[in-house]
Scaffold this motif. Structure first.
Motif, PDB file in Angstrom:
ATOM      1  N   ILE A 216       0.883  -0.564  -0.348  1.00 56.25           N
ATOM      2  CA  ILE A 216      -0.393   0.210  -0.407  1.00 56.25           C
ATOM      3  C   ILE A 216       0.593   1.261  -0.553  1.00 56.25           C
ATOM      4  O   ILE A 216       1.845   1.758   1.040  1.00 56.25           O
ATOM      5  N   GLY A 217       1.429   2.073  -1.184  1.00 55.44           N
ATOM      6  CA  GLY A 217       1.763   3.175  -0.967  1.00 55.44           C
ATOM      7  C   GLY A 217       0.743   4.423  -0.698  1.00 55.44           C
ATOM      8  O   GLY A 217      -0.962   4.680  -0.223  1.00 55.44           O
ATOM      9  N   PRO A 218       1.418   5.593  -0.396  1.00 53.53           N
ATOM     10  CA  PRO A 218       0.543   6.854  -0.210  1.00 53.53           C
ATOM     11  C   PRO A 218      -1.095   7.396  -1.110  1.00 53.53           C
ATOM     12  O   PRO A 218      -1.709   7.640  -0.474  1.00 53.53           O
ATOM     13  N   GLY A 219       0.110   6.965  -2.156  1.00 59.35           N
ATOM     14  CA  GLY A 219      -1.709   6.771  -3.453  1.00 59.35           C
ATOM     15  C   GLY A 219      -2.995   6.401  -3.345  1.00 59.35           C
ATOM     16  O   GLY A 219      -3.766   6.655  -3.611  1.00 59.35           O
ATOM     17  N   THR A 220      -2.495   5.102  -2.763  1.00 63.89           N
ATOM     18  CA  THR A 220      -3.687   3.871  -2.988  1.00 63.89           C
ATOM     19  C   THR A 220      -4.848   4.257  -1.466  1.00 63.89           C
ATOM     20  O   THR A 220      -5.793   3.886  -1.858  1.00 63.89           O
ATOM     21  N   LEU A 221      -4.126   4.474   0.026  1.00 63.39           N
ATOM     22  CA  LEU A 221      -4.310   4.691   0.583  1.00 63.39           C
ATOM     23  C   LEU A 221      -5.069   6.119   0.756  1.00 63.39           C
ATOM     24  O   LEU A 221      -5.945   6.200   1.686  1.00 63.39           O
ATOM     25  N   LYS A 222      -4.997   7.521   0.099  1.00 64.88           N
ATOM     26  CA  LYS A 222      -5.490   7.883  -0.352  1.00 64.88           C
ATOM     27  C   LYS A 222      -7.059   8.143  -0.982  1.00 64.88           C
ATOM     28  O   LYS A 222      -7.689   8.854  -0.798  1.00 64.88           O
TER      29      LYS A 222
ATOM     30  N   LYS B  94      -2.331   1.097   6.784  1.00 62.59           N
ATOM     31  CA  LYS B  94      -1.080   2.105   7.007  1.00 62.59           C
ATOM     32  C   LYS B  94      -0.506   1.842   5.410  1.00 62.59           C
ATOM     33  O   LYS B  94      -0.213   0.726   5.067  1.00 62.59           O
ATOM     34  N   VAL B  95      -0.199   3.019   5.213  1.00 63.67           N
ATOM     35  CA  VAL B  95       1.470   2.611   4.246  1.00 63.67           C
ATOM     36  C   VAL B  95       2.403   1.495   4.670  1.00 63.67           C
ATOM     37  O   VAL B  95       2.962   2.085   5.540  1.00 63.67           O
ATOM     38  N   GLY B  96       2.726   0.851   3.557  1.00 56.00           N
ATOM     39  CA  GLY B  96       3.688   0.249   3.571  1.00 56.00           C
ATOM     40  C   GLY B  96       3.356  -1.558   4.172  1.00 56.00           C
ATOM     41  O   GLY B  96       4.504  -2.393   4.588  1.00 56.00           O
ATOM     42  N   THR B  97       1.761  -1.560   4.583  1.00 55.59           N
ATOM     43  CA  THR B  97       1.628  -2.962   4.827  1.00 55.59           C
ATOM     44  C   THR B  97       1.131  -3.130   3.604  1.00 55.59           C
ATOM     45  O   THR B  97       1.270  -2.752   2.406  1.00 55.59           O
ATOM     46  N   ASN B  98      -0.042  -4.183   3.597  1.00 52.11           N
ATOM     47  CA  ASN B  98      -0.364  -5.446   2.750  1.00 52.11           C
ATOM     48  C   ASN B  98      -1.813  -5.447   2.095  1.00 52.11           C
ATOM     49  O   ASN B  98      -2.496  -5.038   3.045  1.00 52.11           O
ATOM     50  N   LEU B  99      -1.818  -5.132   0.595  1.00 49.82           N
ATOM     51  CA  LEU B  99      -4.029  -5.514   0.226  1.00 49.82           C
ATOM     52  C   LEU B  99      -3.705  -7.418   0.314  1.00 49.82           C
ATOM     53  O   LEU B  99      -2.642  -7.290   0.629  1.00 49.82           O
ATOM     54  N   ASP B 100      -5.154  -7.097   0.639  1.00 49.80           N
ATOM     55  CA  ASP B 100      -5.297  -8.847   0.413  1.00 49.80           C
ATOM     56  C   ASP B 100      -5.514  -9.067  -0.646  1.00 49.80           C
ATOM     57  O   ASP B 100      -5.233  -8.384  -1.467  1.00 49.80           O
ATOM     58  N   PHE B 101      -5.590 -10.530  -0.906  1.00 48.10           N
ATOM     59  CA  PHE B 101      -5.910 -11.195  -3.104  1.00 48.10           C
ATOM     60  C   PHE B 101      -6.763 -10.372  -3.923  1.00 48.10           C
ATOM     61  O   PHE B 101      -6.480  -9.398  -4.895  1.00 48.10           O
ATOM     62  N   ARG B 102      -8.165 -10.182  -2.382  1.00 48.26           N
ATOM     63  CA  ARG B 102      -8.979  -9.673  -3.498  1.00 48.26           C
ATOM     64  C   ARG B 102      -9.110  -7.915  -3.498  1.00 48.26           C
ATOM     65  O   ARG B 102      -9.541  -7.339  -4.088  1.00 48.26           O
ATOM     66  N   GLN B 103      -8.601  -7.451  -2.280  1.00 42.56           N
ATOM     67  CA  GLN B 103      -8.273  -6.325  -2.449  1.00 42.56           C
ATOM     68  C   GLN B 103      -7.405  -5.525  -3.910  1.00 42.56           C
ATOM     69  O   GLN B 103      -7.970  -5.086  -4.517  1.00 42.56           O
TER      70      GLN B 103
ATOM     71  N   GLY C  56      -3.379 -13.347   1.839  1.00 49.81           N
ATOM     72  CA  GLY C  56      -2.372 -11.773   1.301  1.00 49.81           C
ATOM     73  C   GLY C  56      -0.808 -12.035   0.743  1.00 49.81           C
ATOM     74  O   GLY C  56      -0.851 -12.640  -0.215  1.00 49.81           O
ATOM     75  N   VAL C  57       0.294 -12.010   0.920  1.00 48.60           N
ATOM     76  CA  VAL C  57       1.410 -11.429  -0.173  1.00 48.60           C
ATOM     77  C   VAL C  57       1.630 -13.119  -0.621  1.00 48.60           C
ATOM     78  O   VAL C  57       1.544 -13.949   0.619  1.00 48.60           O
TER      79      VAL C  57
END
Length: 421
Positions: free
Chosen positions: A228-234, A242-251, A312-313
């Motif tokens: 998750i980058g800043p653009g995604t979180l925004k 938070k920024v730096g954590t991961n989306l799950d598969f479906r996200q 996840g990843v």
């Protein structure tokens, strides 16, 4: 199947029962005729789609025209784009979702027999209670092939019974399972620009999405498609992440589908070889590009490297995004939507609306998501530029893929205005 679960029909062995066998033959003929009609309807719909998208293509803007005239054409082109988009979303996809020999259509056929046949539990019976055919639904409609060859990693399946043979081909359609266990056609297709095709051949360990590992303005993925980058979180409502954590598969699947033209985390593929259009009606690919046929049986099965419970990843992922099972099946694995946020950080489009939008788009092009593109899975290259064939053959040999067929097929677009700029 887009709109309902897969169905297989297996005729029972009636032995020495001539009257019942005659009725069974009539039943089989009726079902196969219905199957053929559904195939013809789909072919007609594809022809109509191509014609409508070409008819509503953008008008060319001549640089010698006055600014006022150029502005007028741009306005016309914007209106044409809306017509294409709305027709694909409101006419094409709903029509496509109604095509196929579903259980509801089989029930309607049996009802038209006026008592000659009837449905009960998992079979079709004659009026005298002789069972004529077994019916299988969902994954039970498929059986594993025992003669899989050609370097297949994933098991290969085919439909049981009389519907396994495609009307336009002599061989049965083959299937594999995606990473959530959903039946998916074995072969997939994708248009690639020539420079991206070169990158695929150069990537020994498989090519990631184009923005994975790229330190762009919008995102910093650092080689992790799930990051998750800043653009995604925004933009997206991801709860407490938070920024730096991961989306799950479906996200990941949803966000990649919605942002694929700006931040590509994974490769979109199609389960159909037919000519495809984007959401605004432009055709994919270029006149000097290639169309690749991929054997999904050669895609490694993903290994979860962390967060297995939350899907996840992983080092690999192949997901079917368009089938009935993908969009309406097991709630724990079906596609999801992710709500979007406005500039103030509050939700402006809820998750259900976003899921409907994404499902419509993936249904239109029978779309899959592939996290990493292994070059060894390529089984055919169609060069749209005939003059490039010899060069492509040399490139394939350098990538140890000299055995793969390299052929010429002109791009389906007759006008440059049919393509993305």
């Amino acid at each position: 199947m887009l709109y309902d679960q897969a169905v297989a029909i297996v005729m029972c062995d009636l032995g020495d029962k001539p009257e019942q066998r005659a009725a069974q033959s009539a039943l089989k003929s009726t079902l196969m005729t219905a199957h053929r009609i559904e195939r013809d309807l789909k072919a007609d719909l594809e022809v109509l789609k191509d014609s409508m998208m070409r008819f509503w293509r953008d008008r060319k803007i001549d640089p010698e025209l006055t600014p006022h005239e150029q502005k007028s054409i741009k306005q016309d082109n914007q209106a044409l784009k809306i017509q294409r988009r709305d027709w694909l979303r409101q006419v094409y996809v709903p029509s496509l979702q109604q095509i196929g020999l579903s259980m509801n259509k089989i029930k309607a056929l049996i009802k038209e027999s006026r008592g000659l046949f009837y449905l009960k539990d998992d079979g079709i019976f004659l009026a005298d209670h002789t069972k004529l055919a077994e019916i299988y639904v969902g994954n039970a409609a498929f059986e594993e092939k025992s003669d899989a060859t050609n370097g297949a990693i994933r098991p290969i399946y085919q439909k049981k019974g009389i519907l396994r043979i495609r009307i336009d081909k002599r061989e049965a359609t083959e299937y594999i399972k995606d990473d959530f266990g959903r039946m998916t056609r074995r072969y997939a297709y994708v248009e690639k620009n020539y420079d991206v095709f070169k990158l695929i051949l150069e990537a020994v360990d498989g090519l990631s999405g184009k923005n994975v590992g790229v330190l762009g303005v919008q995102e910093k993925l650092h080689g992790n498609a799930f990051r998750i980058g800043p653009g995604t979180l925004k933009k997206w409502d991801l709860g407490d992440k938070k920024v730096g954590t991961n989306l799950d598969f479906r996200q990941l699947a949803h966000i990649n589908q919605e942002e694929g033209s700006t931040v590509q985390r994974a490769h979109p593929l199609s389960s159909t070889s037919k000519h495809l259009h984007g959401n605004e009606g432009y055709r994919f690919g270029r006149h000097d590009g290639v169309k690749l046929k991929i054997d999904l049986a050669k895609i490694p099965i993903g290994k979860r490297t962390r967060d297995p419970a939350s899907m996840g990843v992983t080092d690999q992922a192949l997901l079917n995004l368009y089938s009935w099972d993908a969009q309406y099946g097991n709630p724990d694995f079906q596609t999801i939507g992710v709500a979007t946020k406005n500039k103030t950080g509050t939700v402006d489009t809820n998750a259900d609306v976003m899921k409907a939008h994404s499902d419509n788009s993936t249904g239109k092009n029978r779309e899959l998501m592939l996290l990493r593109f292994p070059r060894d899975a390529i089984v055919q290259v169609l060069c749209h530029d005939e003059t490039a064939i010899n060069e492509v053959k040399m490139m394939m040999q350098d990538a140890h893929l000299g055995h793969v067929a390299v052929l010429h097929e002109a791009h389906a677009a007759l006008h440059n205005s049919e393509l993305y700029e």
